[in-house]
Write a protein that holds these residues in place. Structure first.
Motif, PDB file in Angstrom:
ATOM      1  N   VAL A  66     -13.346 -22.720  -9.019  1.00 38.35           N
ATOM      2  CA  VAL A  66     -12.014 -22.532  -8.064  1.00 38.35           C
ATOM      3  C   VAL A  66     -11.080 -23.902  -7.670  1.00 38.35           C
ATOM      4  O   VAL A  66     -12.105 -24.484  -7.374  1.00 38.35           O
ATOM      5  CB  VAL A  66     -11.370 -20.915  -7.715  1.00 38.35           C
ATOM      6  N   GLN A  70      -6.811 -24.873  -3.311  1.00 35.53           N
ATOM      7  CA  GLN A  70      -6.500 -23.796  -3.800  1.00 35.53           C
ATOM      8  C   GLN A  70      -6.990 -22.691  -2.244  1.00 35.53           C
ATOM      9  O   GLN A  70      -6.828 -22.037  -1.969  1.00 35.53           O
ATOM     10  CB  GLN A  70      -6.648 -23.347  -5.158  1.00 35.53           C
ATOM     11  N   LEU A  73      -6.192 -23.229   0.338  1.00 33.85           N
ATOM     12  CA  LEU A  73      -4.735 -22.672   1.270  1.00 33.85           C
ATOM     13  C   LEU A  73      -4.921 -21.123   1.267  1.00 33.85           C
ATOM     14  O   LEU A  73      -4.254 -20.501   2.012  1.00 33.85           O
ATOM     15  CB  LEU A  73      -3.649 -23.211   0.186  1.00 33.85           C
ATOM     16  N   ALA A  74      -5.869 -20.576   0.506  1.00 36.53           N
ATOM     17  CA  ALA A  74      -5.722 -19.256   0.402  1.00 36.53           C
ATOM     18  C   ALA A  74      -6.510 -18.487   1.550  1.00 36.53           C
ATOM     19  O   ALA A  74      -6.386 -17.813   2.104  1.00 36.53           O
ATOM     20  CB  ALA A  74      -6.393 -18.702  -1.170  1.00 36.53           C
ATOM     21  N   LEU A  77      -4.224 -18.961   4.585  1.00 36.74           N
ATOM     22  CA  LEU A  77      -3.336 -17.522   4.565  1.00 36.74           C
ATOM     23  C   LEU A  77      -3.838 -16.094   4.558  1.00 36.74           C
ATOM     24  O   LEU A  77      -3.434 -15.205   5.349  1.00 36.74           O
ATOM     25  CB  LEU A  77      -2.551 -17.597   3.504  1.00 36.74           C
ATOM     26  N   ILE A  78      -5.193 -16.063   3.985  1.00 38.75           N
ATOM     27  CA  ILE A  78      -5.777 -14.514   4.084  1.00 38.75           C
ATOM     28  C   ILE A  78      -6.790 -14.274   5.599  1.00 38.75           C
ATOM     29  O   ILE A  78      -6.678 -13.181   5.535  1.00 38.75           O
ATOM     30  CB  ILE A  78      -6.323 -14.508   2.616  1.00 38.75           C
ATOM     31  N   LEU A  81      -5.116 -12.510   8.163  1.00 39.18           N
ATOM     32  CA  LEU A  81      -4.736 -10.642   7.150  1.00 39.18           C
ATOM     33  C   LEU A  81      -5.831 -10.101   7.619  1.00 39.18           C
ATOM     34  O   LEU A  81      -6.220  -8.984   8.465  1.00 39.18           O
ATOM     35  CB  LEU A  81      -4.342 -10.311   5.540  1.00 39.18           C
ATOM     36  N   MET A  85      -7.139  -7.109   9.788  1.00 40.27           N
ATOM     37  CA  MET A  85      -7.459  -5.159   9.550  1.00 40.27           C
ATOM     38  C   MET A  85      -9.069  -4.821  10.396  1.00 40.27           C
ATOM     39  O   MET A  85      -8.522  -4.243  10.493  1.00 40.27           O
ATOM     40  CB  MET A  85      -8.107  -5.999   8.354  1.00 40.27           C
TER      41      MET A  85
ATOM     42  N   MET C   1      -4.581  -3.097   6.593  1.00 42.62           N
ATOM     43  CA  MET C   1      -4.410  -3.944   6.574  1.00 42.62           C
ATOM     44  C   MET C   1      -3.098  -3.307   6.283  1.00 42.62           C
ATOM     45  O   MET C   1      -2.775  -2.801   4.749  1.00 42.62           O
ATOM     46  CB  MET C   1      -4.931  -4.776   5.453  1.00 42.62           C
ATOM     47  N   ASN C   2      -1.847  -3.695   6.822  1.00 42.16           N
ATOM     48  CA  ASN C   2      -0.476  -3.609   6.497  1.00 42.16           C
ATOM     49  C   ASN C   2       0.427  -4.791   5.490  1.00 42.16           C
ATOM     50  O   ASN C   2       0.954  -4.913   5.172  1.00 42.16           O
ATOM     51  CB  ASN C   2       0.076  -3.530   7.280  1.00 42.16           C
ATOM     52  N   TYR C   3      -1.167  -5.064   4.274  1.00 42.53           N
ATOM     53  CA  TYR C   3      -0.338  -5.482   3.098  1.00 42.53           C
ATOM     54  C   TYR C   3       0.745  -5.299   2.368  1.00 42.53           C
ATOM     55  O   TYR C   3      -0.048  -4.070   1.718  1.00 42.53           O
ATOM     56  CB  TYR C   3      -2.087  -6.831   2.632  1.00 42.53           C
ATOM     57  N   TYR C 193       1.747 -22.695  -8.028  1.00 40.80           N
ATOM     58  CA  TYR C 193       0.890 -21.373  -6.580  1.00 40.80           C
ATOM     59  C   TYR C 193       1.396 -21.459  -5.157  1.00 40.80           C
ATOM     60  O   TYR C 193       1.881 -20.880  -4.825  1.00 40.80           O
ATOM     61  CB  TYR C 193      -0.302 -21.761  -6.854  1.00 40.80           C
ATOM     62  N   LYS C 194       1.449 -22.803  -4.807  1.00 40.16           N
ATOM     63  CA  LYS C 194       2.080 -23.196  -3.514  1.00 40.16           C
ATOM     64  C   LYS C 194       2.958 -22.651  -3.018  1.00 40.16           C
ATOM     65  O   LYS C 194       3.586 -22.009  -1.712  1.00 40.16           O
ATOM     66  CB  LYS C 194       1.873 -24.967  -3.408  1.00 40.16           C
ATOM     67  N   ILE C 197       3.923 -18.608  -3.383  1.00 40.85           N
ATOM     68  CA  ILE C 197       3.334 -18.647  -1.691  1.00 40.85           C
ATOM     69  C   ILE C 197       4.591 -18.604  -0.953  1.00 40.85           C
ATOM     70  O   ILE C 197       4.994 -17.758   0.061  1.00 40.85           O
ATOM     71  CB  ILE C 197       2.599 -18.964  -1.532  1.00 40.85           C
ATOM     72  N   VAL C 203       0.471 -13.238  -2.027  1.00 37.57           N
ATOM     73  CA  VAL C 203      -0.627 -14.568  -1.328  1.00 37.57           C
ATOM     74  C   VAL C 203      -1.657 -13.656  -2.168  1.00 37.57           C
ATOM     75  O   VAL C 203      -2.262 -14.374  -3.007  1.00 37.57           O
ATOM     76  CB  VAL C 203      -1.183 -14.813   0.127  1.00 37.57           C
ATOM     77  N   LEU C 204      -2.099 -13.083  -2.005  1.00 39.77           N
ATOM     78  CA  LEU C 204      -3.166 -11.786  -3.109  1.00 39.77           C
ATOM     79  C   LEU C 204      -3.020 -12.118  -4.134  1.00 39.77           C
ATOM     80  O   LEU C 204      -3.781 -12.473  -4.895  1.00 39.77           O
ATOM     81  CB  LEU C 204      -3.378 -10.754  -2.368  1.00 39.77           C
ATOM     82  N   THR C 207      -3.194 -15.321  -5.828  1.00 41.93           N
ATOM     83  CA  THR C 207      -4.392 -15.957  -5.813  1.00 41.93           C
ATOM     84  C   THR C 207      -4.942 -15.687  -6.705  1.00 41.93           C
ATOM     85  O   THR C 207      -5.882 -16.228  -7.046  1.00 41.93           O
ATOM     86  CB  THR C 207      -4.750 -15.615  -4.768  1.00 41.93           C
ATOM     87  N   VAL C 210      -4.263 -17.032 -10.726  1.00 39.22           N
ATOM     88  CA  VAL C 210      -3.950 -18.436 -10.808  1.00 39.22           C
ATOM     89  C   VAL C 210      -5.255 -18.389 -10.682  1.00 39.22           C
ATOM     90  O   VAL C 210      -6.227 -19.125 -11.416  1.00 39.22           O
ATOM     91  CB  VAL C 210      -3.393 -19.131  -9.512  1.00 39.22           C
ATOM     92  N   THR C 211      -6.729 -18.370  -9.707  1.00 44.65           N
ATOM     93  CA  THR C 211      -7.794 -18.238  -9.880  1.00 44.65           C
ATOM     94  C   THR C 211      -8.141 -17.514 -11.564  1.00 44.65           C
ATOM     95  O   THR C 211      -9.289 -18.176 -11.963  1.00 44.65           O
ATOM     96  CB  THR C 211      -8.595 -17.061  -8.714  1.00 44.65           C
TER      97      THR C 211
END
Lengths: 226, 242, 245
Positions: A66, A70, A73-74, A77-78, A81, A85, C1-3, C193-194, C197, C203-204, C207, C210-211
């Motif tokens: 990867v 990327q 950034l990931a 953002l993650i 989260l 949790m 997680m409230n995603y 990707y950016k 988002i 996001v997930l 991600t 794209v991965t």
């Protein structure tokens, strides 16, 4: 062609130096953390326990296929989260802090491959000799195999660290102020791209070139013991 | 001291040891010989469980080696082993090579371990080399250090796996001399070696192996006097004329 | 997680009338194009530099060494910014203007990424040539080949075979490195990707997708070069890194 005015560098040197300090801090943190985690991953990969092998192989393969931008950034953002949790609270992490975490996790994949070949470069008889003296697996690794693996791989580990040092510039993606980010922000304000970017390139070159010559010197002076 | 009972071992479908049975009593010196690939090195590595085996049993000093409950590091600490390629730890000084296992496995203090290590180093005639690294010593010197390293653990018996076959001819005797002295002091020894001079001098018994099996297991006098098997005769003829 | 997971958003319409999956496909196209074009630049230039560094001519060796030192010791993103914002100011004014106004962005990006990667390829090619026995060159010269012909017919064909595994990993790396060209305005996969988002906050899902795209690109490149490796294998000769044991 406009006249060069390098006074913009002089006026902003403190801001640039602050950026360079951040770059160095991320580099050192990710190097130490990455080598530690990478060594554990390498031992898992070479263990005889299948689930551990799979985990380590998966980890390494995912991060090595990867793009780093990327991942930066990931994770930025993650990570909040995931923290939310776990703790149930909203914890602002921030771009500057998330990079420490991202680079450590990401570089561990690369360092682990280096440590793996380092461990494999130690002859099998050494492990046997360790066991024959009554060492446990952990002792044989800690006192016999890993010191040799680390020493044999030192130049490669340092070369990877030079790459890491350059890669920190990619925190541009999340707007953190590393050395390059600092220069970029000044450019946006003062509009002197030629002076700013040239200075950045020259400073990177001087640091990395010097370090890579040191590594070369090390390579020829600390010959592989054996 | 060492009892090997009906040991068989396979690498995949290839059988490397077939039903090997023998024993070594206290203070006995047993020499194991045979052509290369005969399984002698594999057998001796089974004694301290460096190699696993699938069938049979090996009991060392009353402890079953193949028992999963056996504390292998503890057992191995009591069984000294010397390897063909010395296997000194190249990143440590000679002193540290001698001391490390005493400190980490036996829990001795550093002073005590170094003291003991240096005494044994003196005994193998290398006291002056204490501060050097293995790479700075000749092969014969390295192997003598390796013997001292094993002895520093106060082993109840010693295993030698072709200790002289990686050495230049002029260095073989300095290692054999140490081994002979050890045998004369009553150390229990199991030696894989082709040095028949050594066998004649100090061995009590000689074991001849071929294709993974023990073909001959006889008192020294009988083995050199009239080996019963043809294969042992042929082997002896080849090696003695050599 | 409230995603809030929502895999269907890929089929929603965007501001410009396309669907989000169109954005991804378009990004994938640009990533592939920029990467392959840069790889071509890098292979050609890297080979020339690699050969230069093995010649007996000292100035050629020095030139090749200097190139590799410069291009390996400055971060890719800084190099790209140099090509975009600094070089046009340093060249004569009419050329600078042309670079800024008429030359398509992607050309500069491809050249930038290609020159960066060429330094790495030059290292591999040099190592490959140096791994051959000196007798190969002498044998070629003894047959009447010129110095250049010994490269063309004797040394390079073997050197490429030897370094093919290393070239494979460079070729796989170039897809990852191409993501950096987003910073100079190439609308490749990471740019999309950016952007997705920012528009959707999913996001997930994005991600993961794209991965997987990068996985597939690297995998396809790996298979292609494995095929090349198999086709060019010399019978009776063990080449590569995995042979020794």
């Amino acid at each position: 062609m406009s006249d060069f005015d390098f006074s913009v560098i002089v006026q902003n040197w403190a801001f640039l130096a602050e950026g360079l300090r951040y770059t160095l801090q991320v580099t050192l943190t990710a190097m130490i953390g990455g080598i530690l985690i990478g060594t554990v991953l390498a031992l898992m990969r070479l263990s005889s326990i299948a689930p551990l092998q799979w985990f380590a192989a998966g980890y390494v393969n995912v991060f090595r296929s990867v793009p780093l931008v990327q991942v930066i950034l990931a994770f930025y953002l993650i990570l909040p989260l995931v923290l939310q949790m776990i703790t149930g609270k909203q914890i602002p992490v921030g771009a500057a802090n998330s990079a420490y975490f991202t680079f450590t996790i990401f570089e561990a994949a690369y360092y682990s491959e280096i440590m793996r070949s380092g461990i494999q470069s130690v002859p099998r008889g050494q492990v046997g000799a360790g066991y024959a003296l009554g060492f446990t697996y952990g002792q044989a690794m800690r006192y016999v195999v890993l010191p040799q693996a680390f020493r044999n791989m030192l130049p490669v580990l340092l070369t990877q660290t030079i790459i890491l040092f350059q890669d920190v510039s990619l925190v541009y993606a999340i707007g953190a102020t590393d050395f390059f980010g600092a220069a970029d922000k000044i450019t946006q304000r003062d509009l002197r791209p030629v002076e700013m970017y040239t200075t950045v390139a020259v400073v990177y070159f001087i640091i990395c070139f010097t370090l890579s010559r040191l590594v070369k010197w090390l390579q020829s002076h600390i010959a592989i013991i054996r | 001291m060492i009892e090997i009972n009906n040991v068989s071992k396979w690498y995949g479908s290839f059988q490397v040891l077939t039903d090997c049975t023998t024993q070594v009593s206290k203070s006995e010196v047993v020499v194991v010989c045979g052509p290369s690939g005969s399984g002698k090195s594999t057998l001796i590595k089974c004694v301290n469980a460096l190699e696993p085996f699938q069938q049979g049993s090996i009991v060392v000093n009353g402890i079953a080696v193949q028992d999963p409950k056996t504390d292998l590091p503890k057992l191995r600490a009591k069984v000294g082993m010397v390897f063909q390629n010395f296997e000194l730890f190249p990143h440590m000084t000679i002193t540290d090579n001698l001391a490390i296992a005493q400190i980490k496995v036996l829990g001795r203090s550093r002073d005590e371990a170094v003291d003991k290590g240096l005494k044994l180093l003196d005994r193998v005639g290398l006291k002056a080399q204490a501060a050097k690294f293995p790479g700075q010593l000749s092969g014969g010197q390295q192997q003598r250090v390796a013997i001292a390293r094993a002895l520093a653990m106060d082993p109840i018996c010693m295993l030698f796996d072709e200790p002289t076959s990686a050495l230049d001819p002029e260095m073989i005797n300095e290692v054999l001399d140490v081994m002979v002295q050890l045998a004369q002091e009553g150390m229990t020894m199991m030696c894989v070696t082709h040095e028949m001079g050594f066998a004649r001098k100090v061995a009590n018994r000689v074991i001849f192996m071929d294709r993974g099996a023990i073909v001959e297991d006889a008192a020294k006098e009988d083995f050199f006097g009239q080996p019963r098997s043809e294969r042992a005769q042929a082997f002896l003829a080849k090696i003695l004329n050599h | 997680m409230n995603y809030h997971w929502d895999w269907m958003f890929f089929f929603q319409e965007t501001d410009d009338g396309l669907k989000y999956y169109d954005w991804i496909l378009s990004g994938l196209g640009w990533t592939t194009f920029v990467s392959l074009a840069s790889l071509a630049v890098a292979l050609i230039l890297g080979s020339v530099l690699g050969v230069m560094r093995t010649t007996p001519k000292r100035w050629l060796v020095g030139l090749g060494d200097a190139y590799v030192d410069v291009f390996r010791n400055v971060p890719l993103i800084v190099q790209l910014f140099m090509w975009f914002f600094v070089v046009p100011e340093l060249v004569p004014e009419n050329i600078g203007l042309w670079m800024k106004q008429d030359l398509p962005y992607f050309v500069i990006a491809i050249v930038g990424l290609g020159l960066y990667t060429a330094a790495r390829i030059a290292e591999q090619v040099k190592a490959g040539i140096n791994s051959l026995s000196r007798g190969q060159r002498f044998a070629g010269l003894a047959l009447g080949f010129t110095e250049w012909q010994t490269y063309r017919y004797v040394r390079l064909p073997m050197a490429y075979r030897i370094v093919l595994p290393a070239l494979t990993s460079e070729a796989m790396n170039i897809f990852k490195n191409s993501a950096v060209t987003y910073a100079v305005g190439i609308l490749e996969l990471y740019f999309q990707y950016k952007q997705i988002i920012e528009k959707t906050s999913q996001v997930l899902e994005i991600t993961i997708v794209v991965t997987l795209c990068y996985f597939v690109l690297a995998f396809v490149m790996n298979r292609i070069l494995a095929f090349v490796e198999a086709r060019t294998r010399v019978p009776g000769l063990i080449v590569g890194t995995k042979g020794s044991k």
